[in-house]
Scaffold this active site. Structure first.
Site, short mmCIF file in Angstrom:
data_model
loop_
_atom_site.label_atom_id
_atom_site.label_comp_id
_atom_site.label_asym_id
_atom_site.label_seq_id
_atom_site.Cartn_x
_atom_site.Cartn_y
_atom_site.Cartn_z
N ARG A 91 34.71 46.75 43.25
CA ARG A 91 33.51 45.93 43.03
C ARG A 91 32.46 46.16 44.11
O ARG A 91 31.44 45.49 44.13
CB ARG A 91 33.87 44.45 42.93
CG ARG A 91 34.53 43.91 44.16
CD ARG A 91 34.50 42.39 44.23
NE ARG A 91 34.93 42.01 45.55
CZ ARG A 91 36.11 41.51 45.86
NH1 ARG A 91 36.98 41.29 44.91
NH2 ARG A 91 36.41 41.21 47.09
N ARG A 130 33.21 28.57 29.17
CA ARG A 130 34.60 28.86 29.53
C ARG A 130 35.14 27.79 30.48
O ARG A 130 36.29 27.36 30.35
CB ARG A 130 34.68 30.24 30.20
CG ARG A 130 36.09 30.66 30.59
CD ARG A 130 36.10 32.03 31.24
NE ARG A 130 35.60 31.99 32.60
CZ ARG A 130 35.44 33.07 33.36
NH1 ARG A 130 35.70 34.27 32.87
NH2 ARG A 130 35.01 32.97 34.60
N ARG A 147 28.49 34.07 42.62
CA ARG A 147 29.23 35.26 42.21
C ARG A 147 28.33 36.27 41.49
O ARG A 147 28.47 37.48 41.66
CB ARG A 147 30.43 34.89 41.33
CG ARG A 147 31.52 34.18 42.11
CD ARG A 147 32.89 34.32 41.49
NE ARG A 147 32.94 33.90 40.10
CZ ARG A 147 33.24 32.67 39.69
NH1 ARG A 147 33.50 31.73 40.56
NH2 ARG A 147 33.28 32.39 38.41
#
Length: 198
Positions: A91, A130, A147
């Site tokens: 990442r 979610r 994030r």
């Protein structure tokens, strides 16, 4: 051809977890998801799990050395010897170097990077949904925003590295599940990466 070595990338809420499972299943390779490994450790109350829980609850990402060690260990297992689909790793640039070194030692490299392109607003809406459905403590609005910022500043640049290697397939990540899956398979087939017969 042998089973592919794939990476799926996208912002949180892009659906990469769901698509990753479908793609890996079609190629009969394991999904190596750092998020799943971390969540399993949290659920089991392991030392790693407790460490990861504290980090993610604060909206931070797990340190590179911890993540890289876990991924190397997972890729060294027998079921990943022929191929795999990475989700959530690498990442950032440091993790790309770690992965390159690990694969190079095995005489391997990634065959394709699947980028699920999803607008930020869509990601936030999906994650909020979610969070409500799954009750995930790390899906607060502040943590989500943090994030996504980290994704945009750290993860998006790895696509330049892989783009220079000519292995990135940019997939429109908005649409029905089946539409997006079909786009992924079309892009991979254009590279000669064809699914095993069902």
């Amino acid at each position: 051809m042998t089973a592919p070595r794939l990476l799926i990338v996208g912002p949180q809420g892009s659906g990469k977890g769901t698509q990753g499972v479908l793609v890996a299943s079609a190629f009969d390779v394991p999904v190596v998801s750092t998020g799943d490994i971390f969540r399993a450790n949290i659920a089991q109350g392991t030392e790693l799990g407790r460490k990861v829980q504290a980090i993610t609850d604060a909206g931070h990402l797990v340190p590179d050395e911890v993540t890289s060690e876990i991924v190397r260990d997972r890729l060294a297992q027998d079921d990943a010897a022929e191929g795999f689909l990475l989700d959530g790793y690498p990442r950032n640039a440091a993790q790309v170097r770690d992965l390159d070194a690990f694969l190079s030692d095995r005489g391997e490299q990634l065959d394709a990077v699947i980028l699920l392109d999803v607008p930020r607003e869509e990601s936030i809406a999906r994650i909020a949904k979610r969070a409500a459905e799954q009750g995930r403590s790390d899906d607060t609005e502040e943590a989500i925003s943090k994030r996504l910022d980290i994704y945009e500043s750290e993860t998006a640049p790895i696509l330049d590295v892989y783009g220079e290697r000519g292995i990135v397939d940019r997939i429109d990540g908005v649409g029905s599940l089946d539409e997006i899956t079909a786009r992924i398979f079309d892009a991979l087939e254009a590279r000669g990466i064809v699914r095993v017969a069902a």
